[in-house]
Design a protein around this motif. Structure first.
Motif, PDB file in Angstrom:
ATOM      1  N   TYR A   1      40.185  52.180  45.142  1.00 53.66           N
ATOM      2  CA  TYR A   1      39.930  53.431  45.859  1.00 53.66           C
ATOM      3  C   TYR A   1      40.155  54.625  44.940  1.00 53.66           C
ATOM      4  CZ  TYR A   1      40.830  57.349  49.008  1.00 53.66           C
ATOM      5  OH  TYR A   1      40.826  58.574  49.622  1.00 53.66           O
ATOM      6  N   VAL A   2      41.183  54.532  44.102  1.00 53.40           N
ATOM      7  CA  VAL A   2      41.475  55.620  43.164  1.00 53.40           C
ATOM      8  C   VAL A   2      40.443  55.653  42.044  1.00 53.40           C
ATOM      9  CG1 VAL A   2      43.160  56.516  41.513  1.00 53.40           C
ATOM     10  CG2 VAL A   2      43.939  55.568  43.695  1.00 53.40           C
ATOM     11  N   VAL A   3      40.055  54.481  41.534  1.00 60.02           N
ATOM     12  CA  VAL A   3      39.145  54.411  40.397  1.00 60.02           C
ATOM     13  C   VAL A   3      37.720  54.800  40.793  1.00 60.02           C
ATOM     14  CG1 VAL A   3      38.057  52.830  38.741  1.00 60.02           C
ATOM     15  CG2 VAL A   3      40.527  52.694  39.171  1.00 60.02           C
ATOM     16  N   GLU A   4      37.226  54.227  41.894  1.00 57.79           N
ATOM     17  CA  GLU A   4      35.831  54.454  42.279  1.00 57.79           C
ATOM     18  C   GLU A   4      35.648  55.723  43.110  1.00 57.79           C
ATOM     19  OE1 GLU A   4      33.073  52.709  41.486  1.00 57.79           O
ATOM     20  OE2 GLU A   4      34.252  51.485  40.123  1.00 57.79           O
ATOM     21  N   GLY A   5      36.472  55.885  44.139  1.00 58.60           N
ATOM     22  CA  GLY A   5      36.387  57.085  44.959  1.00 58.60           C
ATOM     23  C   GLY A   5      35.301  57.027  46.016  1.00 58.60           C
ATOM     24  N   PRO A   6      35.294  57.989  46.932  1.00 54.48           N
ATOM     25  CA  PRO A   6      34.316  58.020  48.027  1.00 54.48           C
ATOM     26  C   PRO A   6      32.877  58.122  47.556  1.00 54.48           C
ATOM     27  CG  PRO A   6      36.157  59.497  48.470  1.00 54.48           C
ATOM     28  CD  PRO A   6      36.289  59.047  47.039  1.00 54.48           C
ATOM     29  N   GLU A   7      32.651  58.750  46.389  1.00 52.37           N
ATOM     30  CA  GLU A   7      31.273  58.916  45.923  1.00 52.37           C
ATOM     31  C   GLU A   7      30.598  57.598  45.585  1.00 52.37           C
ATOM     32  OE1 GLU A   7      34.169  59.441  42.488  1.00 52.37           O
ATOM     33  OE2 GLU A   7      33.957  60.137  44.577  1.00 52.37           O
ATOM     34  N   ASN A   8      31.373  56.533  45.384  1.00 44.63           N
ATOM     35  CA  ASN A   8      30.810  55.211  45.091  1.00 44.63           C
ATOM     36  C   ASN A   8      30.946  54.241  46.273  1.00 44.63           C
ATOM     37  OD1 ASN A   8      29.984  55.844  42.446  1.00 44.63           O
ATOM     38  ND2 ASN A   8      32.044  55.443  41.655  1.00 44.63           N
ATOM     39  N   GLY A   9      31.231  54.782  47.446  1.00 47.22           N
ATOM     40  CA  GLY A   9      31.293  53.948  48.645  1.00 47.22           C
ATOM     41  C   GLY A   9      32.686  53.572  49.087  1.00 47.22           C
ATOM     42  N   PHE A  10      33.695  53.781  48.248  1.00 46.25           N
ATOM     43  CA  PHE A  10      35.075  53.453  48.594  1.00 46.25           C
ATOM     44  C   PHE A  10      35.684  54.662  49.305  1.00 46.25           C
ATOM     45  CE2 PHE A  10      33.841  50.598  45.294  1.00 46.25           C
ATOM     46  CZ  PHE A  10      34.528  49.416  45.520  1.00 46.25           C
ATOM     47  N   THR A  11      35.312  54.811  50.566  1.00 50.24           N
ATOM     48  CA  THR A  11      35.647  56.027  51.314  1.00 50.24           C
ATOM     49  C   THR A  11      37.081  56.052  51.820  1.00 50.24           C
ATOM     50  OG1 THR A  11      34.770  54.952  53.304  1.00 50.24           O
ATOM     51  CG2 THR A  11      33.259  56.341  52.035  1.00 50.24           C
ATOM     52  N   SER A  12      37.745  54.899  51.850  1.00 51.41           N
ATOM     53  CA  SER A  12      39.129  54.845  52.329  1.00 51.41           C
ATOM     54  C   SER A  12      39.805  53.613  51.749  1.00 51.41           C
ATOM     55  CB  SER A  12      39.174  54.806  53.857  1.00 51.41           C
ATOM     56  OG  SER A  12      38.561  53.627  54.341  1.00 51.41           O
ATOM     57  N   ILE A  13      41.121  53.566  51.886  1.00 50.73           N
ATOM     58  CA  ILE A  13      41.847  52.386  51.404  1.00 50.73           C
ATOM     59  C   ILE A  13      41.491  51.141  52.213  1.00 50.73           C
ATOM     60  CG2 ILE A  13      44.149  51.385  51.153  1.00 50.73           C
ATOM     61  CD1 ILE A  13      45.190  54.051  50.278  1.00 50.73           C
ATOM     62  N   PRO A  14      41.381  51.223  53.556  1.00 52.31           N
ATOM     63  CA  PRO A  14      40.935  50.035  54.301  1.00 52.31           C
ATOM     64  C   PRO A  14      39.563  49.521  53.857  1.00 52.31           C
ATOM     65  CG  PRO A  14      41.946  51.579  55.802  1.00 52.31           C
ATOM     66  CD  PRO A  14      41.852  52.277  54.477  1.00 52.31           C
ATOM     67  N   MET A  15      38.635  50.450  53.539  1.00 55.83           N
ATOM     68  CA  MET A  15      37.333  50.028  53.043  1.00 55.83           C
ATOM     69  C   MET A  15      37.480  49.330  51.693  1.00 55.83           C
ATOM     70  SD  MET A  15      34.086  49.769  53.408  1.00 55.83           S
ATOM     71  CE  MET A  15      33.667  50.906  54.746  1.00 55.83           C
ATOM     72  N   ALA A  16      38.349  49.866  50.828  1.00 57.04           N
ATOM     73  CA  ALA A  16      38.588  49.237  49.532  1.00 57.04           C
ATOM     74  C   ALA A  16      39.268  47.879  49.697  1.00 57.04           C
ATOM     75  CB  ALA A  16      39.442  50.155  48.657  1.00 57.04           C
ATOM     76  N   MET A  17      40.147  47.737  50.702  1.00 53.81           N
ATOM     77  CA  MET A  17      40.781  46.448  50.975  1.00 53.81           C
ATOM     78  C   MET A  17      39.760  45.430  51.470  1.00 53.81           C
ATOM     79  SD  MET A  17      44.390  47.573  52.736  1.00 53.81           S
ATOM     80  CE  MET A  17      44.786  45.851  53.091  1.00 53.81           C
ATOM     81  N   TYR A  18      38.794  45.901  52.254  1.00 54.66           N
ATOM     82  CA  TYR A  18      37.711  45.009  52.681  1.00 54.66           C
ATOM     83  C   TYR A  18      36.950  44.494  51.466  1.00 54.66           C
ATOM     84  CZ  TYR A  18      32.821  44.087  53.796  1.00 54.66           C
ATOM     85  OH  TYR A  18      31.560  43.552  53.838  1.00 54.66           O
ATOM     86  N   TRP A  19      36.646  45.387  50.537  1.00 54.99           N
ATOM     87  CA  TRP A  19      35.948  44.969  49.318  1.00 54.99           C
ATOM     88  C   TRP A  19      36.799  43.983  48.524  1.00 54.99           C
ATOM     89  CZ3 TRP A  19      37.742  45.484  44.359  1.00 54.99           C
ATOM     90  CH2 TRP A  19      36.847  45.091  43.352  1.00 54.99           C
ATOM     91  N   ALA A  20      38.099  44.260  48.432  1.00 52.06           N
ATOM     92  CA  ALA A  20      38.992  43.375  47.675  1.00 52.06           C
ATOM     93  C   ALA A  20      39.050  41.983  48.311  1.00 52.06           C
ATOM     94  CB  ALA A  20      40.390  43.984  47.604  1.00 52.06           C
ATOM     95  N   THR A  21      39.071  41.920  49.648  1.00 50.71           N
ATOM     96  CA  THR A  21      39.097  40.627  50.338  1.00 50.71           C
ATOM     97  C   THR A  21      37.821  39.838  50.083  1.00 50.71           C
ATOM     98  OG1 THR A  21      40.488  41.575  52.082  1.00 50.71           O
ATOM     99  CG2 THR A  21      39.357  39.509  52.578  1.00 50.71           C
ATOM    100  N   VAL A  22      36.685  40.533  50.199  1.00 52.81           N
ATOM    101  CA  VAL A  22      35.394  39.876  49.964  1.00 52.81           C
ATOM    102  C   VAL A  22      35.287  39.392  48.522  1.00 52.81           C
ATOM    103  CG1 VAL A  22      32.902  40.273  49.848  1.00 52.81           C
ATOM    104  CG2 VAL A  22      34.216  41.133  51.795  1.00 52.81           C
ATOM    105  N   THR A  23      35.789  40.179  47.594  1.00 53.28           N
ATOM    106  CA  THR A  23      35.711  39.815  46.179  1.00 53.28           C
ATOM    107  C   THR A  23      36.646  38.668  45.843  1.00 53.28           C
ATOM    108  OG1 THR A  23      35.150  42.105  45.616  1.00 53.28           O
ATOM    109  CG2 THR A  23      35.907  40.696  43.828  1.00 53.28           C
ATOM    110  N   MET A  24      37.881  38.722  46.331  1.00 50.12           N
ATOM    111  CA  MET A  24      38.851  37.684  46.012  1.00 50.12           C
ATOM    112  C   MET A  24      38.469  36.337  46.615  1.00 50.12           C
ATOM    113  SD  MET A  24      43.004  37.755  46.354  1.00 50.12           S
ATOM    114  CE  MET A  24      43.102  38.949  45.020  1.00 50.12           C
ATOM    115  N   THR A  25      37.819  36.338  47.743  1.00 46.92           N
ATOM    116  CA  THR A  25      37.364  35.085  48.350  1.00 46.92           C
ATOM    117  C   THR A  25      36.031  34.615  47.777  1.00 46.92           C
ATOM    118  OG1 THR A  25      36.377  36.349  50.176  1.00 46.92           O
ATOM    119  CG2 THR A  25      38.589  35.472  50.515  1.00 46.92           C
TER     120      THR A  25
END
Length: 251
Positions: free
Chosen positions: A143-167
């Motif tokens: 969330y800090v690295v990419e930011g809202p401009e790249n779709g990571f609009t919130s920490i929960p959204m970034a956690m969703y991405w992290a879950t999808v990626t890790m699995t």
């Protein structure tokens, strides 16, 4: 084994009953088979209630409820036809898929797997907590690295991405755009491959441990005279009668 084959065949009928083309071609045979299976399971359910010493205790047990759910939808659809005006009756009838739980009553390996899962439950819970911490930390970093401009609009959204990626699912609906973000994503993908193997290793090790520690006994049921009951068993695995307390060898 005959009852196991009947359960499996009834599941196949349930699956075919959800395919419109199969219902159009074989609707009547499927309906006949369904009622045949329903009557057979009904007879089995009633026979169990008549044979056990405490019928109500069995009826409210896990397998008793499963036995009831496996036959009830067919009768419910017949006796209360007005329900079809509010619900798609096919959805109601698909509750028959619960019949697959009846298999665990007849296959010893299911029981062993259940014991291994219960014994390793604490280890798996700790493992999942570690995974959740990794998802939280790496999701926050993204969330800090990419930011809202790249779709990571919130920490929960970034956690969703992290879950999808890790699995290692990788839906592709949210992807990092920066070089550092792609590096973190690559690290999480590789980490995911290692993470997926951990629960399997925990359960397998527990099953191996139980198998190595299990010792056959000559414990005999006083009613049916069957042997080989486990030391902690309270009831006979063949007739269901109470077993006398196991006397451990202290010599």
């Amino acid at each position: 084994m005959l009852l196991v084959a009947v359960i499996l065949l009834s599941i196949v009928v349930v699956l075919l009953d959800s395919v419109p083309s199969m219902v159009g071609r074989f609707g009547r045979p499927l309906n006949v088979m369904e009622w045949t299976f329903t009557l057979l399971f009904t007879v089995e359910y009633v026979a169990r209630l008549c044979c056990v010493r405490h019928p109500w205790r069995y009826a409210t047990s896990f397998f008793g409820v499963i036995d009831l759910i496996s036959v009830l939808p067919t009768y419910f659809a017949l006796l209360v036809p007005e329900v079809s005006a509010f619900l798609d009756i096919r959805i109601l009838r698909l509750l028959r898929i619960f019949r697959i739980f009846k298999l665990t009553l007849y296959i010893t390996e299911y029981i062993r797997l259940g014991r291994a899962l219960r014994a390793s439950g604490r280890k798996i819970l700790i493992f999942l907590s570690v995974v959740m911490m990794a998802v939280l930390i790496l999701g926050t970093v993204m969330y800090v690295v990419e930011g809202p401009e790249n779709g990571f609009t919130s920490i929960p959204m970034a956690m969703y991405w992290a879950t999808v990626t890790m699995t290692t699912v990788g839906y592709g609906d949210l992807t990092p755009q920066t070089t550092l973000g792609r590096f973190i994503a690559s690290f999480m993908m590789l980490l995911g491959w290692g993470v997926l193997a951990v629960p399997t290793g925990i359960v397998t090790a527990e099953m191996t441990s139980q198998r190595m520690n299990w010792k056959p006994t000559t414990r005999t049921c006083p009613s049916c005279l069957s042997e080989g009951h486990e030391p902690e068993a309270k009831f006979c695995k063949d007739c269901g009668e109470p077993l006398p307390a196991y006397e451990y060898d202290t010599s």
